[in-house]
Enzyme design. Structure first.
Site, PDB file in Angstrom:
ATOM      1  N   ASN A   1       0.795  -1.219   0.000  1.00  5.46           N
ATOM      2  CA  ASN A   1       0.000   0.000   0.000  1.00  5.46           C
ATOM      3  C   ASN A   1       0.831   1.274   0.000  1.00  5.46           C
ATOM      4  OD1 ASN A   1       0.550  -1.213   2.600  1.00  5.46           O
ATOM      5  ND2 ASN A   1      -0.532   0.493   3.527  1.00  5.46           N
TER       6      ASN A   1
ATOM      7  N   HIS B   1     -13.699   0.029  -0.616  1.00  6.23           N
ATOM      8  CA  HIS B   1     -13.451   1.453  -0.889  1.00  6.23           C
ATOM      9  C   HIS B   1     -12.119   1.728  -1.576  1.00  6.23           C
ATOM     10  CE1 HIS B   1     -10.647   2.523   2.530  1.00  6.23           C
ATOM     11  NE2 HIS B   1     -11.052   1.331   2.894  1.00  6.23           N
TER      12      HIS B   1
ATOM     13  N   CYS C   1       5.641  12.115  12.052  1.00  3.51           N
ATOM     14  CA  CYS C   1       4.758  13.178  12.509  1.00  3.51           C
ATOM     15  C   CYS C   1       3.342  13.031  11.983  1.00  3.51           C
ATOM     16  CB  CYS C   1       5.327  14.538  12.141  1.00  3.51           C
ATOM     17  SG  CYS C   1       6.518  15.081  13.365  1.00  3.51           S
TER      18      CYS C   1
END
Lengths: 395, 143
Positions: A151, A201, A324
Site C-alpha cells: 500500500n 473502498h 509526525c
C-alpha cells in the site's frame, strides 16, 4: 486546482456504485435472513452481488464471505489458519516485513500466544521472492500470508509463484489483496491462492465493506459470533447497500481494468519521471512490478508532515510515512523495512492515482512539489549541513 | 475540525525569524533527524537583551509554528525573560497543540535554553546547570 492523489487511502465512490446502492435503501430493505418475500428479494440481491465478486476473483460464489472490510478479512483468515494449525501442532507463520498492520498486529497477537512468526526481508529490490518463501517453509508452518501489493510503496509481489511454492509444500496461502483487487488481473485458482482479503473502498466502492475469499474445504473460524449469516462464518445482518455497491464497483473495475491501467500507468510514469528530477530523492518500491497508481518518493533534508500540509494548501491531497503524520516517533515500518534510514524515511511522499486523475492534475503536482520541497529545504538545518558538507548525502 | 488552530497555521505558512545569524552570540540545536525533529536557533545578544533571533528546522507543521512563535516571544526581551519561557506558554500562545505535538513546544523551550547556555559558556558567565535540559538523555528521542 484540487487534486486528489490519495487513492491508496481511499477512493471516491463511482456514480454507478452509488446508483446500485440506492434501491437497497428504498426497495430491497428486507433482511436477507427473513422468510417473507421482502427478505427473500433482498437475499437475491445479496447473492447476485456475491456472484459478481466471485466472477472477478475466478472463484465460486460460495467461497466469498462478506466482511466489514479488509482488516476483518485479514484477521479472520490468519486466525483461522492459526487455530487449525495449532490443532496439528503447527505453530509457525510466514509473512513479510512490510505487511499492513491488519496482518502484522494479528501476527503479533499470535506471537504472544506462542506462535513463531517469520517476517521475510524486503530490503532487496523492495520486494520478496518465491524462493525466500520456499526457504522459510518448515514442517510446522501453518500459514503463508503475503500481501498482493504494498500500500505504501506499490511493489507487486510474485503471487502466482508464491502460490505455487505453498501448494507444493501443502501450506495454506493467504494474500491481503486490498490494494490489488480491481487494479490487477487476479484469478485465485490459477494463482493457487487459498484465502484473499479485499476492501470495497479501494476501487471506488463504499467504505465499511469487504470480503474474504476462502478456498472450498479450508476451515474457517468466526471472529464475530452470532447468527448464521455468511454460511455461519460471519454473524451480523448483511450490509446490503455496501455489499451491492462494492460488487458494482468491482464489476466495473474488472470490466475496464486494461483501459484504466493503461491510463493510470501513463500518468504514474509521467509523475515518477518528473519528480525524479528533484535532486537527492529516491523512488520507493519495485520500479518494474509496481501498482499502476503508486508513486512513492523520499526527499532528503525535509520532513513529510510539513510537506503534506503545504501541498494541501496547493490543492494536492497526498500521504506520507513520516513519524509526525502517525503520532509516533518512528516513521513508517514499510520504509524502514526496505532499508530507508530514519532521517530519509521522515521525508517521504506518497501520491496514489486513479483513473479519475487527469494529465493537467499531474502537471499541477509536478509544478508544486518541487517548489514546496525547495521551500522546506531552505529552512532545514539538515539540508544546510548536507550542502556545506558537514553531513553526507544518503540519497 | 482542522488538525491545527488558525494561529498554528498562520505561523506554519508564514514562519517568523527563519534563517541564520552569522557571528551569533549563542547557538543551540536540539532534537535529531532520526526522530524527525531538529531545531537550530541563533541569538544576537547586546547588553543582556536578545536583539535578534533566527531559527532553522527540519520538522513538522507544529514544529515550524512552535519555533516561529517561541522566537517571536523572546525577541527584544532580556535573557532572563527568555530563560523563563516555558513550553506551556508557547503552546498557549499558539491556541493549543494536539496532544501528540506538545513535544514540539518542548523542543522550542529547550532550543532557546541550549542557545543561552552556549552564550553563558562563551562569555564565562556562571549559571545553575540544573536549569538546562540534558538533551542527550531526555526521553523524547531516547526512549
Amino acid at each position: 486546482m484540487q487534486v486528489y492523489a490519495d487513492n491508496a487511502a481511499t477512493t471516491k465512490i463511482s456514480g454507478h456504485a452509488l446508483q446500485a446502492m440506492m434501491p437497497c435503501f428504498e426497495k430491497f430493505y428486507g433482511n436477507p435472513s427473513s422468510l417473507h418475500s421482502v427478505g427473500q428479494e433482498a437475499k437475491e440481491v445479496l447473492e447476485d452481488a456475491r456472484a459478481k465478486v466471485a466472477a472477478c476473483l475466478g472463484c465460486e460464489p460460495r467461497e466469498v464471505y462478506f466482511t466489514s472490510g479488509g482488516s476483518e478479512a485479514d484477521n479472520q483468515a490468519i486466525i483461522s489458519a492459526a487455530r487449525f494449525g495449532a490443532r496439528k501442532n503447527k505453530k509457525h507463520i510466514i509473512s513479510t516485513a512490510f505487511e499492513h498492520h491488519a496482518v502484522l498486529h494479528t501476527l503479533n497477537k499470535l506471537e504472544n500466544e506462542g506462535f513463531e512468526i517469520t517476517l521475510l526481508d524486503v530490503s532487496n529490490g523492495h520486494n520478496v521472492t518465491a524462493q525466500q518463501v520456499k526457504d522459510a517453509i518448515r514442517e510446522d508452518t501453518c500459514l503463508v500470508t503475503c500481501m498482493y501489493a504494498n500500500n505504501e510503496i506499490g511493489s507487486i509481489l510474485p503471487i502466482a509463484q508464491i502460490g505455487a511454492v505453498c501448494k507444493e509444500a501443502g501450506v495454506p496461502f493467504h494474500t491481503d489483496a486490498v490494494q490489488a483487487v480491481g487494479h490487477l488481473q487476479i484469478n485465485v485458482k490459477e494463482q493457487n491462492i487459498d484465502m484473499l482479503s479485499l476492501s470495497g473502498h479501494k476501487f471506488h466502492g463504499p467504505k465499511g465493506v469487504g470480503a474474504l475469499y476462502v478456498r472450498r474445504g479450508l476451515p474457517l473460524v468466526n471472529v464475530i459470533e452470532g447468527g448464521a449469516q455468511e454460511r455461519g462464518k460471519r454473524a451480523g445482518t448483511e450490509n446490503l447497500p455496501g455489499i451491492v455497491g462494492m460488487a458494482a464497483a468491482l464489476a466495473d473495475a474488472c470490466a475496464n481494468l486494461e483501459e484504466n491501467n493503461k491510463k493510470v500507468t501513463a500518468l504514474r510514469d509521467k509523475l515518477i519521471e518528473g519528480l525524479s528530477k528533484i535532486p537527492h530523492c529516491a523512488l520507493n518500491g519495485d520500479p518494474v512490478n509496481r501498482l499502476p497508481g503508486n508513486v512513492s518518493f523520499c526527499f532528503e533534508g525535509i520532513e513529510g508532515e510539513s510537506l503534506l500540509l503545504l501541498l494541501d494548501m496547493q490543492g494536492v491531497a497526498a500521504s506520507s510515512g513520516s513519524a509526525c503524520t502517525s503520532g509516533s516517533l518512528d516513521p513508517s515500518h514499510v520504509l524502514l523495512a526496505i532499508g530507508r534510514v530514519h532521517d530519509v524515511a521522515h521525508g517521504s511522499l506518497r501520491l496514489s492515482l486513479s483513473h479519475y486523475n487527469t494529465e493537467e492534475e499531474i502537471d499541477h503536482i509536478l509544478k508544486v512539489v518541487p517548489e514546496v520541497v525547495s521551500l522546506l529545504r531552505n529552512m532545514s538545518p539538515v539540508w544546510r549541513d548536507l550542502q556545506t558538507g558537514k553531513r553526507e548525502y544518503i540519497l | 475540525m482542522a488538525l491545527y488552530s488558525e494561529v498554528v497555521m498562520d505561523h506554519f505558512t508564514h514562519p517568523r525569524n527563519v534563517g541564520v545569524i552569522e557571528n551569533a552570540d549563542g547557538v543551540g540545536e536540539v532534537g535529531n533527524a532520526k526522530c524527525g525533529d531538529i531545531m537550530k536557533i541563533y541569538l544576537k545578544i547586546e547588553n543582556d537583551i536578545i536583539v535578534d533571533v533566527k531559527f532553522e528546522t527540519f520538522g513538522c507543521g507544529s514544529a515550524i509554528a512552535s519555533y516561529s512563535m517561541a522566537t517571536e516571544m523572546i525577541k527584544g526581551k532580556s535573557i532572563n525573560d527568555a530563560m523563563a519561557l516555558t513550553n506551556k506558554a508557547v503552546a498557549e500562545a499558539l491556541d493549543g497543540l494536539p496532544a501528540h505535538k506538545l513535544h514540539c513546544s518542548v523542543l522550542a523551550e529547550e532550543a532557546i535554553k541550549s542557545a543561552l547556555k552556549d552564550y553563558y559558556d562563551r562569555n564565562g558567565i556562571p549559571y545553575d546547570k540544573k536549569l538546562f535540559p540534558d538533551c542527550e538523555n531526555c526521553a523524547h528521542c531516547h526512549e
